[in-house]
Write a protein that holds these residues in place. Structure first.
Motif, PDB file in Angstrom:
ATOM      1  N   GLY A   1      12.511   4.977  -3.631  1.00  0.00           N
ATOM      2  CA  GLY A   1      11.808   4.905  -2.346  1.00  0.00           C
ATOM      3  C   GLY A   1      11.424   6.259  -1.789  1.00  0.00           C
TER       4      GLY A   1
ATOM      5  N   SER B   1       9.550   9.940  -1.128  1.00  0.00           N
ATOM      6  CA  SER B   1       8.165  10.306  -0.856  1.00  0.00           C
ATOM      7  C   SER B   1       7.468  10.681  -2.153  1.00  0.00           C
TER       8      SER B   1
ATOM      9  N   VAL C   1       4.347  12.859  -3.443  1.00  0.00           N
ATOM     10  CA  VAL C   1       3.247  13.800  -3.227  1.00  0.00           C
ATOM     11  C   VAL C   1       2.663  14.084  -4.603  1.00  0.00           C
TER      12      VAL C   1
ATOM     13  N   VAL D   1      -1.445  10.447   1.838  1.00  0.00           N
ATOM     14  CA  VAL D   1      -0.315  11.385   1.764  1.00  0.00           C
ATOM     15  C   VAL D   1      -0.491  12.628   2.655  1.00  0.00           C
TER      16      VAL D   1
ATOM     17  N   LEU E   1       1.796   9.646   5.184  1.00  0.00           N
ATOM     18  CA  LEU E   1       2.089   8.307   4.658  1.00  0.00           C
ATOM     19  C   LEU E   1       2.329   8.482   3.172  1.00  0.00           C
ATOM     20  N   ALA E   2       3.590   8.658   2.800  1.00  0.00           N
ATOM     21  CA  ALA E   2       3.884   9.051   1.419  1.00  0.00           C
ATOM     22  C   ALA E   2       4.933   8.166   0.771  1.00  0.00           C
ATOM     23  N   THR E   3       5.307   7.071   1.436  1.00  0.00           N
ATOM     24  CA  THR E   3       6.308   6.172   0.844  1.00  0.00           C
ATOM     25  C   THR E   3       5.799   4.732   0.876  1.00  0.00           C
TER      26      THR E   3
END
Lengths: 315, 390
Positions: free
Chosen positions: B121, B123, B125, B141, B145-147
């Motif tokens: 879960g 992040s 990038v 990202v 909003l990276a997950t």
């Protein structure tokens, strides 16, 4: 930490200056042509003297005994003398600052190098752009199979205390065009299909793809118009006005470059396309769907601008 | 007209390792342990296997598995894109392969140390390389909003707005799953039910998602053995027929970030899977007795109930509130505890539970199961199965 404790560890490290920092290490492989050629290719070096194996590029001095970057059986690099004490004092982050090299003779294929490292110096506590820390210097001496010294390297690192909350990533920083250092903001992967969007932002323009045939707008952009399948396209500058279609407030996990809690919105632009962007000057608890917003441009890194939206008076 | 693939293939064996937070062994070992267990259960030998199928984000190459189990002739191998959305697709692939004669025995597998070895879960990038797949992350990202949680939350917020749902409605999905898991000795949350108050007290991950809306990260493996229905009759287990199998991707489809379509919470790709499954199986929602609905995040269970017409659009919150997804309800859901309660084996443990329900061997057995529905990941191009008693 009290002053006495602070001095204690620093005194201990100072007392180690001049001592061997790691056991001597002999290169796993002799100086060899395949590695020379690979290095030259990576570095853009085209001197035939190196490519035909007459000599190794002097700047490869460090390469032959270089430690592995990934741990594994038989790959225990060990910790350089003194660094454990520096880290225990809270200076856990590292950045290399200086490398000074001295070449005493050209290396040739077949030479087998051995490196000896001594702790050369540790500085007083310094305040730097990255944080408070100490410069630690190591002296590398390289000798050949006959024991003759062939080169020396002075290697200096800054061990610093990371700012709170971003301890693992404090060294990941970016500098904006005003020269201000800030945490490294994640950058997008860019293709030819979407590069105009990011280039437009650098000129403080919010551009979207406009079909060159049917004139419809699409975001995120792609090479073909989904409506008429035309490959012709241009761009349209948006007014930057819109309304919030949906939003989230990110709490976990946290990545460098952002302040948390982090509101992120999906905005319906008045031109009819939707875009994800951050919000500015709106408390996370005040964000509402349908809230009218307008764009502004935020420079989050060198030549790296992203759109963000603030609340706008409806009208 | 009867769909040519309907009932032509069957699941004849399921196998799994234990589900944990630290398996203590390699992902490859987990894979071959689960595969051996599934073949043993089926009464087949490793040398019978001539097909392998999985979906992306599994780190075990087909050929590494095949040489470890001592395979000789691998005739069919396929790997479906889009992570959890592909969970049911390998079974679909296997059914097509055995029915067409391309392969005889196909093993579908998932094996991961997604808690101890890495954090599923975490992040993401992406590296700044100019590929179309990586570039899509550029639209989210750089804004933080990276997950997966953050991507799902965007749709969940809009769902709440459109239909008056609340975070309690999401919480009830988790409470139901944890109640099922409490009876399941294989579940990580065995004998650990929660209350709605526990859910409401849990911390925010990405508003409107709380910690207890997010499934676990787990170590473990599951394998599913598929062969032709006629051959299945001569094997050790009661065959479970693949009555429906389908994949779907839809309008303005993106990978977790289909934010640019008209309705961002309708899961139109799942709706497409539902239509195909019902058409292929020749049945409707009233014929389904139990379902395993992909629950990496609780909010997306609600629009799945709607996509499969168990209730009308926007009414899933009432369906759940009325206890219809609990034991004794209209449609007991995630009777293994789901990924919120049992383990997050990227949806494949859900297929195993669907098989158990049809066989009649679940710890939370629903009565007279003729058809069990299993879905794969939501918010991504997805897949699904209708499993049936022979």
């Amino acid at each position: 930490m009290s002053g006495t404790e602070k001095n204690n560890w620093l005194e201990k490290v100072r007392a180690m200056v001049g001592r061997e920092a790691l056991p001597p290490q002999t290169a796993a492989d002799p100086v060899n042509l395949p590695m020379i050629r690979r290095w030259c290719e990576a570095m853009g070096e085209s001197d035939p003297k190196y490519l035909d194996g007459t000599a190794a590029p002097p700047a490869m001095l460090f390469v032959w005994t270089m430690g592995h970057f990934r741990a594994g059986p038989g790959r225990e690099g060990g910790t350089l003398l003194g660094l454990d004490l520096v880290e225990a004092a809270g200076f856990t982050s590292v950045v290399a600052t200086n490398v000074e090299e001295e070449y005493l003779r050209e290396l040739r294929c077949g030479d087998v190098l051995t490196q000896r490292i001594t702790l050369d110096a540790i500085s007083e506590e310094k305040k730097t752009g990255l944080g408070v820390g100490h410069f630690v210097t190591y002296r590398y001496e390289f000798s050949d199979q006959k024991g003759e010294v062939v080169g020396r390297t002075l290697f200096r690192v800054l061990k610093f205390r990371p700012p709170a909350k971003t301890n693992e990533t404090a060294a990941r920083v970016d500098t904006d065009t005003a020269g201000v250092t800030q945490p490294l903001h994640p950058r997008p992967a860019i293709t030819r299909d979407g590069a105009f969007f990011w280039e437009g932002l650098n000129q403080r323009k919010l551009l979207v793809r406009k079909c060159g045939s049917c004139g419809r707008l699409h975001h995120p952009p792609g090479p073909m118009c989904p409506d008429c399948n035309s490959l012709e396209w241009t761009t349209q500058q948006c007014s930057g006005r819109g309304r919030i279609h949906s939003f989230v407030v990110v709490h976990q996990p946290q990545i460098p470059g952002f302040q948390y809690p982090l509101p992120v919105a999906l905005v319906d632009l008045e031109e009819g396309v939707r875009i994800v962007a951050n919000l500015r000057d709106i408390a996370p608890g005040k964000v509402r769907i349908n809230m009218p917003v307008e764009v502004e441009f935020v420079e989050v890194g060198k030549d790296f601008v992203i759109p963000a939206f603030r609340e706008r008076q409806a009208g | 007209m009867t769909h040519p693939l309907k009932d032509q293939a069957a699941i004849v064996g399921i196998g799994a390792t234990e589900f944990s937070k630290d398996s203590g062994r390699s992902e490859l070992q987990l894979a071959v342990e689960a595969i051996k267990a599934a073949l043993d259960e089926a009464g087949l030998k490793t040398s019978d296997v001539d097909g392998l199928s999985t979906f992306t984000m599994d780190n075990n190459p087909e050929i590494e598995i095949f040489r470890n189990i001592g395979g000789r002739n691998l005739k069919f191998f396929s790997r479906i894109e889009y992570g959890g959305g592909g969970a049911c697709a390998p079974v679909h692939q296997a059914a097509m392969a055995v029915h067409s004669g391309v392969a005889d025995v196909v093993v579908c597998y998932r094996a991961m140390n997604e808690r101890s070895q890495y954090r599923f879960g975490a992040s993401y990038v992406p590296p700044p390389l100019p590929s179309a797949a990586l570039a899509t992350f550029g639209w989210t990202v750089p804004f933080g909003l990276a997950t997966p949680a953050s991507w799902v939350a965007m749709c969940a917020q809009r769902y709440m707005h459109d239909f008056g749902a609340t975070t309690e409605d999401f919480g009830r999905v988790t409470v139901a799953g944890r109640r099922m898991a409490a009876n399941n000795p294989r579940a990580w949350f065995y004998q650990k039910p929660i209350t709605l108050a526990d859910h409401q007290k849990s911390r925010w991950i990405v508003e409107p998602l709380r910690l207890l809306d997010c499934c676990q990260e787990s170590d473990g493996a599951v394998a599913i053995v598929v062969t032709r229905a006629d051959r299945a009759r001569h094997l050790r287990q009661k065959p479970v027929l693949i009555r429906g199998a389908a994949q779907g991707a839809c309008d303005d489809q993106m990978n977790m970030t289909s934010f640019y379509r008209k309705d961002i919470s309708a899961l139109s790709e799942m709706r497409l899977v539902a239509k195909q499954l019902y058409a292929m199986a020749g049945i409707g929602p009233k014929d389904i007795q139990t379902a395993v609905l992909y629950d990496h995040f609780s909010p997306f269970v609600l629009p799945q109930l709607e996509a499969f017409d168990f209730c009308k659009r926007g009414e899933a919150k009432d369906f759940v509130k009325d206890g219809q997804i609990d034991m004794g309800g209209r449609l007991p859901v995630n009777t293994n505890g789901g990924q919120l309660g049992e383990a997050y084996i990227h949806g494949v443990n859900g297929i195993a539970e669907g098989v158990r329900q049809v066989r009649g061997s679940s710890v939370n057995q629903v009565k007279d199961v003729q058809h069990a529905l299993v879905t794969a990941g939501t918010g991504v191009p997805t897949s699904g199965l209708i499993l049936a008693a022979a």
